[in-house]
Design a protein around this motif. Structure first.
Motif, PDB file in Angstrom:
ATOM      1  N   VAL A 146       0.797  -1.590  -0.079  1.00 37.52           N
ATOM      2  CA  VAL A 146      -0.339   0.025  -0.125  1.00 37.52           C
ATOM      3  C   VAL A 146       0.257   1.217   0.324  1.00 37.52           C
ATOM      4  O   VAL A 146       1.896   0.453   0.381  1.00 37.52           O
ATOM      5  CB  VAL A 146      -0.619  -0.047   1.023  1.00 37.52           C
ATOM      6  N   TYR A 147       0.338   2.247  -0.983  1.00 40.34           N
ATOM      7  CA  TYR A 147       0.816   3.767  -0.447  1.00 40.34           C
ATOM      8  C   TYR A 147       1.039   4.017   0.789  1.00 40.34           C
ATOM      9  O   TYR A 147       0.509   3.600   2.185  1.00 40.34           O
ATOM     10  CB  TYR A 147      -0.355   4.795  -0.546  1.00 40.34           C
ATOM     11  N   PRO A 148       2.112   4.898   1.534  1.00 40.72           N
ATOM     12  CA  PRO A 148       3.242   4.622   3.567  1.00 40.72           C
ATOM     13  C   PRO A 148       1.948   5.297   3.616  1.00 40.72           C
ATOM     14  O   PRO A 148       2.756   5.167   4.847  1.00 40.72           O
ATOM     15  CB  PRO A 148       5.183   5.474   2.290  1.00 40.72           C
ATOM     16  N   VAL A 149       1.378   6.374   3.380  1.00 40.96           N
ATOM     17  CA  VAL A 149       0.751   7.149   4.374  1.00 40.96           C
ATOM     18  C   VAL A 149      -0.821   7.172   4.119  1.00 40.96           C
ATOM     19  O   VAL A 149      -1.525   6.345   2.921  1.00 40.96           O
ATOM     20  CB  VAL A 149       0.801   8.897   3.701  1.00 40.96           C
ATOM     21  N   GLY A 150      -1.342   6.114   5.103  1.00 36.99           N
ATOM     22  CA  GLY A 150      -2.563   5.870   5.090  1.00 36.99           C
ATOM     23  C   GLY A 150      -3.950   6.855   5.515  1.00 36.99           C
ATOM     24  O   GLY A 150      -3.156   8.088   5.695  1.00 36.99           O
ATOM     25  N   LEU A 151      -4.748   6.966   5.358  1.00 36.92           N
ATOM     26  CA  LEU A 151      -5.985   7.315   6.389  1.00 36.92           C
ATOM     27  C   LEU A 151      -6.610   7.148   7.619  1.00 36.92           C
ATOM     28  O   LEU A 151      -7.137   5.774   7.036  1.00 36.92           O
ATOM     29  CB  LEU A 151      -6.920   7.960   5.257  1.00 36.92           C
ATOM     30  N   GLY A 152      -6.130   7.545   8.582  1.00 34.03           N
ATOM     31  CA  GLY A 152      -6.670   6.734  10.448  1.00 34.03           C
ATOM     32  C   GLY A 152      -8.515   7.713  10.532  1.00 34.03           C
ATOM     33  O   GLY A 152      -8.415   8.960   9.389  1.00 34.03           O
ATOM     34  N   CYS A 153      -9.485   6.886   9.978  1.00 38.55           N
ATOM     35  CA  CYS A 153     -10.800   7.117  10.157  1.00 38.55           C
ATOM     36  C   CYS A 153     -11.721   7.288  11.500  1.00 38.55           C
ATOM     37  O   CYS A 153     -12.998   7.296  11.355  1.00 38.55           O
ATOM     38  CB  CYS A 153     -11.653   6.396   8.936  1.00 38.55           C
ATOM     39  N   MET A 154     -10.215   7.656  12.062  1.00 42.24           N
ATOM     40  CA  MET A 154     -11.384   8.135  13.501  1.00 42.24           C
ATOM     41  C   MET A 154     -12.755   9.394  14.088  1.00 42.24           C
ATOM     42  O   MET A 154     -13.258   9.587  14.198  1.00 42.24           O
ATOM     43  CB  MET A 154      -9.925   7.861  14.777  1.00 42.24           C
ATOM     44  N   ASN A 155     -11.479  10.225  13.372  1.00 35.61           N
ATOM     45  CA  ASN A 155     -12.240  11.672  13.914  1.00 35.61           C
ATOM     46  C   ASN A 155     -12.975  12.032  13.036  1.00 35.61           C
ATOM     47  O   ASN A 155     -13.411  13.596  12.665  1.00 35.61           O
ATOM     48  CB  ASN A 155     -10.859  12.563  14.395  1.00 35.61           C
ATOM     49  N   ILE A 156     -13.938  11.843  11.784  1.00 37.01           N
ATOM     50  CA  ILE A 156     -14.412  11.478  11.098  1.00 37.01           C
ATOM     51  C   ILE A 156     -15.702  11.884  12.208  1.00 37.01           C
ATOM     52  O   ILE A 156     -16.891  12.862  11.953  1.00 37.01           O
ATOM     53  CB  ILE A 156     -14.851  11.276   9.777  1.00 37.01           C
ATOM     54  N   THR A 157     -15.857  10.666  12.604  1.00 37.08           N
ATOM     55  CA  THR A 157     -17.418  10.159  13.770  1.00 37.08           C
ATOM     56  C   THR A 157     -16.594  10.477  15.486  1.00 37.08           C
ATOM     57  O   THR A 157     -18.049  10.570  16.070  1.00 37.08           O
ATOM     58  CB  THR A 157     -17.381   9.211  13.662  1.00 37.08           C
ATOM     59  N   HIS A 158     -15.864  10.926  15.986  1.00 34.14           N
ATOM     60  CA  HIS A 158     -14.967  10.444  16.972  1.00 34.14           C
ATOM     61  C   HIS A 158     -13.744  11.327  17.579  1.00 34.14           C
ATOM     62  O   HIS A 158     -12.771  11.526  16.887  1.00 34.14           O
ATOM     63  CB  HIS A 158     -14.796   8.812  17.311  1.00 34.14           C
ATOM     64  N   ALA A 159     -13.671  11.315  18.865  1.00 32.31           N
ATOM     65  CA  ALA A 159     -13.072  11.943  19.750  1.00 32.31           C
ATOM     66  C   ALA A 159     -12.104  13.361  19.841  1.00 32.31           C
ATOM     67  O   ALA A 159     -12.156  13.830  20.509  1.00 32.31           O
ATOM     68  CB  ALA A 159     -11.624  11.044  18.794  1.00 32.31           C
ATOM     69  N   TYR A 160     -12.924  13.563  18.681  1.00 31.51           N
ATOM     70  CA  TYR A 160     -11.643  14.767  18.479  1.00 31.51           C
ATOM     71  C   TYR A 160     -12.757  16.368  18.600  1.00 31.51           C
ATOM     72  O   TYR A 160     -12.565  17.628  17.509  1.00 31.51           O
ATOM     73  CB  TYR A 160     -10.404  15.992  17.958  1.00 31.51           C
ATOM     74  N   GLY A 161     -13.778  16.037  19.610  1.00 32.31           N
ATOM     75  CA  GLY A 161     -15.057  17.153  18.582  1.00 32.31           C
ATOM     76  C   GLY A 161     -16.207  16.682  18.415  1.00 32.31           C
ATOM     77  O   GLY A 161     -16.031  15.249  18.547  1.00 32.31           O
TER      78      GLY A 161
END
Length: 337
Positions: A12-27
């Motif tokens: 895979v491309y070396p930078v992935g996408l973390g999908c936590m903060n679209i719904t959760h944790a930082y507001g």
């Protein structure tokens, strides 16, 4: 084009996408139309590694990925997590085999897919031997519901115990200039065993940006204001001078501080894949661009020295947060806890 990196038998491309903060944790969660547009844009840019979890948004992050990307499932590597789950709107921690299997079925339904490429234990469960949990995950591999097994926020001893039951493809650990705990033991263990090290919060939860996040502006639901002591006002003020050298290095390289932080993480090993999360299309593109940046050995050494672990002020987790992980700690973190 930057070389891809391996997770198990996939690249895979070396930078992935973390999908936590679209719904959760930082507001508050993102507007869902905007969240789906961000996910679609990520694939359009070239992201091919998305990382979510049952816990994020109490399942809503998985649902958004399924709704937005079900017709493009073959174009990305999908990771999710179990053990940390939810019941009646409350977080649960349960790594019993039957719970893991039920959680996988629920995640597959939310993600609208037949298989999850990488399925992690989100946390260790002190009440269940890790061998039993990994045994259940290996049965999910045999059943074709998941392709690979991962662990998250665990130490080297847990990794070795798990790996003895079934090959572990990836260990997810917090790793950044500001949080270097994997260098105590887990980074070397991953290299020895051929395990990918997936670095979450590689931009220091927004600290390694220019300008950095402002804790005074955190929403009341932002977890950085409660379980991450380095964002306490006194600690945070003491940490800000660390950014002076990062800004100078970024200017020399010709990139943003966040891109520098991501490039540094990747420079620490060919098996390391950072997964920054974002709610911003601009940052989404910036983060992807970091995969094109190659730092010199001298620059990496300079950043290593500028961000020595003991220069960070405050432990990375509150006692409550630390109690549910087995990732190794630095002595200074215990002293500051």
């Amino acid at each position: 084009m930057t070389s891809k990196r391996r997770i198990g038998d996939r690249e895979v491309y070396p930078v992935g996408l973390g999908c936590m903060n679209i719904t959760h944790a930082y507001g508050p969660p993102m507007d869902e139309t905007e969240a789906k547009a961000l996910l679609v844009r990520a694939l359009d840019i070239g992201y091919d590694f998305l990382d979510t979890a049952t816990l994020y948004g109490f399942g809503r992050s998985e649902e958004l990925i399924g709704e937005a990307l079900k017709d493009r499932r073959d174009s990305y590597f999908l990771a999710s997590k179990c053990v940390l789950g939810f019941k009646d709107g409350q977080r649960t921690l349960d790594a019993r085999p039957e719970t893991i299997k039920a959680a996988c079925d629920a995640s597959l339904k939310r993600l609208q897919t037949d298989v999850i490429d990488l399925y992690y234990m989100h946390r260790p469960d002190p009440n269940v031997p890790i061998e039993d949990s990994v045994g259940a995950l290996s049965e999910l591999v045999a059943a074709g519901k998941i392709r690979m097994i991962g662990l998250s926020e665990m130490g080297a001893a847990d990794l070795r115990r798990a790996h003895a039951v079934h090959p572990i493809a990836a260990m997810q650990s917090e790793y950044s200039l500001w949080v270097r705990n994997p260098e105590i033991a887990i980074k070397a263990a991953c290299e020895e065993l051929g395990v990918a090290l997936v670095a979450f919060s590689p931009v220091g939860r927004g600290f390694l940006a220019d300008p950095p996040v402002d804790p005074a502006k955190f929403h009341e639901s932002d977890l950085r204001g409660s379980i991450f002591p380095r964002f306490d006002p006194e600690n945070y003020a003491a940490n800000l001078p660390l950014l002076d050298e990062a800004r100078a290095c970024a200017a020399e390289v010709g990139c943003t501080v966040a891109q520098l932080a991501l490039a540094w993480t990747m420079a620490k090993g060919d098996n390391i894949l950072p997964i920054p999360g974002t709610t911003s299309l601009q940052h989404l593109e910036e983060n992807w661009g970091a995969g094109q940046i190659e730092l010199s050995d001298d620059m990496v050494a300079r950043l290593d020295a500028s961000f020595l672990p003991e220069k960070a002020v405050g432990p990375r987790y509150s006692p409550m947060g630390q109690s549910v992980v087995t990732t190794e700690m630095y002595p200074f973190e215990r002293d500051q806890a």
